[in-house]
Design a protein around this motif. Structure first.
Motif, mmCIF file in Angstrom:
data_model
loop_
_atom_site.group_PDB
_atom_site.id
_atom_site.type_symbol
_atom_site.label_atom_id
_atom_site.label_comp_id
_atom_site.label_asym_id
_atom_site.label_seq_id
_atom_site.Cartn_x
_atom_site.Cartn_y
_atom_site.Cartn_z
ATOM 1 N N THR A 190 14.494 60.304 58.371
ATOM 2 C CA THR A 190 13.134 60.541 58.884
ATOM 3 C C THR A 190 12.860 59.657 60.090
ATOM 4 O O THR A 190 12.412 60.124 61.148
ATOM 5 C CB THR A 190 12.095 60.253 57.785
ATOM 6 N N LEU A 191 13.125 58.367 59.947
ATOM 7 C CA LEU A 191 12.907 57.441 61.059
ATOM 8 C C LEU A 191 13.945 57.653 62.160
ATOM 9 O O LEU A 191 13.621 57.587 63.348
ATOM 10 C CB LEU A 191 12.964 56.006 60.543
ATOM 11 N N GLY A 192 15.198 57.915 61.767
ATOM 12 C CA GLY A 192 16.261 58.073 62.752
ATOM 13 C C GLY A 192 16.111 59.324 63.596
ATOM 14 O O GLY A 192 16.129 59.263 64.836
ATOM 15 N N MET A 193 15.970 60.475 62.948
ATOM 16 C CA MET A 193 15.805 61.722 63.688
ATOM 17 C C MET A 193 14.463 61.768 64.404
ATOM 18 O O MET A 193 14.351 62.327 65.496
ATOM 19 C CB MET A 193 15.941 62.917 62.741
ATOM 20 N N VAL A 241 18.952 54.842 61.750
ATOM 21 C CA VAL A 241 18.104 54.695 62.934
ATOM 22 C C VAL A 241 18.937 54.317 64.156
ATOM 23 O O VAL A 241 18.842 54.951 65.211
ATOM 24 C CB VAL A 241 17.002 53.647 62.674
ATOM 25 N N LEU A 242 19.756 53.276 64.038
ATOM 26 C CA LEU A 242 20.584 52.844 65.166
ATOM 27 C C LEU A 242 21.514 53.956 65.626
ATOM 28 O O LEU A 242 21.717 54.165 66.829
ATOM 29 C CB LEU A 242 21.398 51.611 64.761
ATOM 30 N N ASN A 243 22.073 54.652 64.659
ATOM 31 C CA ASN A 243 22.962 55.773 64.933
ATOM 32 C C ASN A 243 22.283 56.830 65.800
ATOM 33 O O ASN A 243 22.821 57.298 66.805
ATOM 34 C CB ASN A 243 23.358 56.373 63.577
ATOM 35 N N ASN A 244 21.074 57.213 65.395
ATOM 36 C CA ASN A 244 20.358 58.274 66.111
ATOM 37 C C ASN A 244 19.826 57.812 67.455
ATOM 38 O O ASN A 244 19.694 58.626 68.374
ATOM 39 C CB ASN A 244 19.213 58.808 65.236
ATOM 40 N N ILE A 245 19.527 56.533 67.599
ATOM 41 C CA ILE A 245 19.119 56.022 68.912
ATOM 42 C C ILE A 245 20.268 56.174 69.901
ATOM 43 O O ILE A 245 20.095 56.666 71.025
ATOM 44 C CB ILE A 245 18.681 54.547 68.825
ATOM 45 N N LEU A 246 21.463 55.771 69.483
ATOM 46 C CA LEU A 246 22.630 55.882 70.362
ATOM 47 C C LEU A 246 22.927 57.343 70.694
ATOM 48 O O LEU A 246 23.229 57.682 71.842
ATOM 49 C CB LEU A 246 23.845 55.240 69.699
ATOM 50 N N ARG A 247 22.823 58.227 69.719
ATOM 51 C CA ARG A 247 23.083 59.646 69.969
ATOM 52 C C ARG A 247 22.026 60.236 70.897
ATOM 53 O O ARG A 247 22.339 61.066 71.748
ATOM 54 C CB ARG A 247 23.112 60.415 68.649
ATOM 55 N N SER A 248 20.772 59.807 70.734
ATOM 56 C CA SER A 248 19.705 60.333 71.592
ATOM 57 C C SER A 248 19.906 59.909 73.042
ATOM 58 O O SER A 248 19.447 60.581 73.965
ATOM 59 C CB SER A 248 18.331 59.857 71.097
ATOM 60 N N GLU A 249 20.589 58.796 73.252
ATOM 61 C CA GLU A 249 20.907 58.332 74.600
ATOM 62 C C GLU A 249 22.143 59.038 75.159
ATOM 63 O O GLU A 249 22.486 58.866 76.333
ATOM 64 C CB GLU A 249 21.173 56.823 74.589
#
Length: 457
Positions: free
Chosen positions: A75-78, A158-166
């Motif tokens: 939820t927080l990550g996506m 969360v960290l995973n999805n931040i990197l992917r979003s970048e």
């Protein structure tokens, strides 16, 4: 926050790189990450199954607890990932960093709450999700260390999805792959060599998650990411947390309902014995492994959709969507063929128990046969979530393991016995595909209108 050379280069890459090459570069590391994660989940199931059928069933019993942790982390990550990719597409880097900071620290707090609350009420949870008296000791031993790992698990999502979003999925792949490989190596050592039994599998998972979290965090500490995570980001725009949660609602719905669905599945299986619980636990892990390929491709697609939607490149959003769907259908089609043909051998590999093999073979064939249509569900859901269409994405995410599966798992076993348990997920998947099509048509027409307005304006 000033626009850096790195962020400008990343923007140009996401907006101008040909779609197949761009999604491929983002999806391949993500698919590898998903596969490694699924493999070490399957490794847990494989090695634990060598203990006995009750231990194998315990992994299935604890799985919905892990799904709840994943639901909150996703939820927080996506949620933050979707916002960050659009803000970076709009060149609003400061707001992207503030969003990342709020989501990260919130995930740590939620994980700590789960650790305390989960360990205090562990036995009660295990009984609610379907543990028999024989399975309960194994489930408690396994769950204890899973609860300890909740802060690492939530924050890693969360960290995973931040990197992917970048658009930096490669960094994410390194962290998850190292953790996954370590888990696979430690499982047999802790379970059989050190004679820790099912607790050894959970300890191996805890250590691997801690390593993955540390590597993910190191990319931000070493300033390898565009977003900056800091305590200062918490005080500036606390209302961003609400936006993150709302944007992440489709993921919360999807994962939360998956947890409820697994609880109901376990309870339905318990009526037919521990062998049925073990069989469906094994099938669930196998399906997750195959489906993780599509999830990985979809997560490679998500930042592309968010970036280009934010930059008003609607033509690229559509191209990215169709590329994702067709690539997923080809890969899952091949996997489905192999799964149907070798279903019995696959189940036997995990647990050579006649009851487990009998139930697991039928369930696996039904579930894997529908998977080639799964890309329509995943890609449409991620398309709507990445572009900020939260109500529609939330509804679609509720279908597969909520709107359709929950009634089916309650009704079909009463009509068809254990066969109803075996086919419930396949029937739900088919109905979810049918439901996704009208939403896809609606959104594509909406983007056509927006493209026309952009040209005219």
């Amino acid at each position: 926050m000033e626009e850096t050379k790195d962020s400008q280069n990343q923007f140009n890459k996401m907006i101008n790189t040909p779609i197949p090459k761009l999604i491929g570069s983002l999806a391949v590391p993500t698919v590898i990450s998903m596969l490694v994660t699924s493999i070490y989940n399957m490794a847990d199931t494989y090695f634990v199954s060598k203990i006995n059928t009750e231990a194998s069933a315990a992994v299935g019993i604890v799985f919905p607890i892990m799904t709840i942790i994943q639901a909150l982390g996703f939820t927080l990550g996506m949620g933050c990932g979707s916002i960050i990719s659009r803000r970076l597409g709009e060149k609003k880097n400061l707001e992207a960093s503030q969003t990342a900071s709020i989501a990260f620290f919130a995930s740590l707090l939620i994980g700590l709450f789960i650790t305390v609350f989960g360990n205090v009420f562990s036995s009660q949870f295990m009984k609610i999700v379907g543990a028999s008296e024989n399975v309960l000791p194994y489930a408690n031993d396994y769950a204890r260390y899973i609860f300890y790992g909740a802060p690492f698990m939530c924050a890693s999502f969360v960290l995973n999805n931040i990197l992917r979003s970048e658009g930096k999925a490669f960094f994410s792949m390194i962290a998850l792959s190292i953790g996954g490989v370590l888990n696979i190596i430690l499982d047999p050592i802790f379970i059989f060599v050190l004679k820790l039994g099912i607790s050894g599998a959970a300890i191996a998972t805890l250590l691997s998650q801690g390593i993955s979290f540390s590597i993910l965090l190191s990319w931000f500490i070493r300033k390898k990411a565009i977003c900056v995570i800091s305590l200062k980001g918490l005080t500036s725009k606390i209302n961003l947390l609400g936006k993150v949660i709302i944007t992440g609602l489709p993921s919360l719905s999807r994962q939360g309902l998956a947890s409820i669905a697994t609880i109901l599945l376990n309870r339905a299986c318990a009526y037919y014995g521990d062998g049925a619980v073990a069989a469906m636990a094994i099938v669930t892990k196998i399906i997750m492994f195959v489906a993780s390929v599509m999830i990985g491709i979809g997560q490679g697609f998500t930042p592309v959709a968010g970036y280009n939607y934010g930059a008003k490149r609607y033509d690229r959003v559509k191209k990215a969507y169709w590329f994702t769907v067709f690539a997923g259908m080809v890969i899952l089609g091949i996997s489905a063929f192999l799964g149907v043909v070798f279903a019995k051998e696959i189940i036997t590999f995990f647990r050579n128990d006649l009851e487990v093999i009998k139930i697991g073979t039928v369930a696996l064939r039904w579930q894997i046969a529908v998977l080639p249509f799964h890309p329509l569900i995943v890609a449409t859901n991620m398309l709507l979530q990445a572009t900020g269409h939260i109500p529609q994405a939330t509804f679609l995410s509720c279908n597969r393991q909520g709107v359709y599966f929950i009634p089916l798992i309650l009704i079909l076993p009463k009509l068809f016995g254990v066969f109803g348990v075996e086919i419930a997920q396949a029937c739900s998947d088919f109905l979810s595909v049918i439901t996704a099509i009208p939403y896809l048509i609606w959104f594509l027409r909406k983007m056509d209108k927006m493209e026309k307005q952009k040209i005219e304006g």
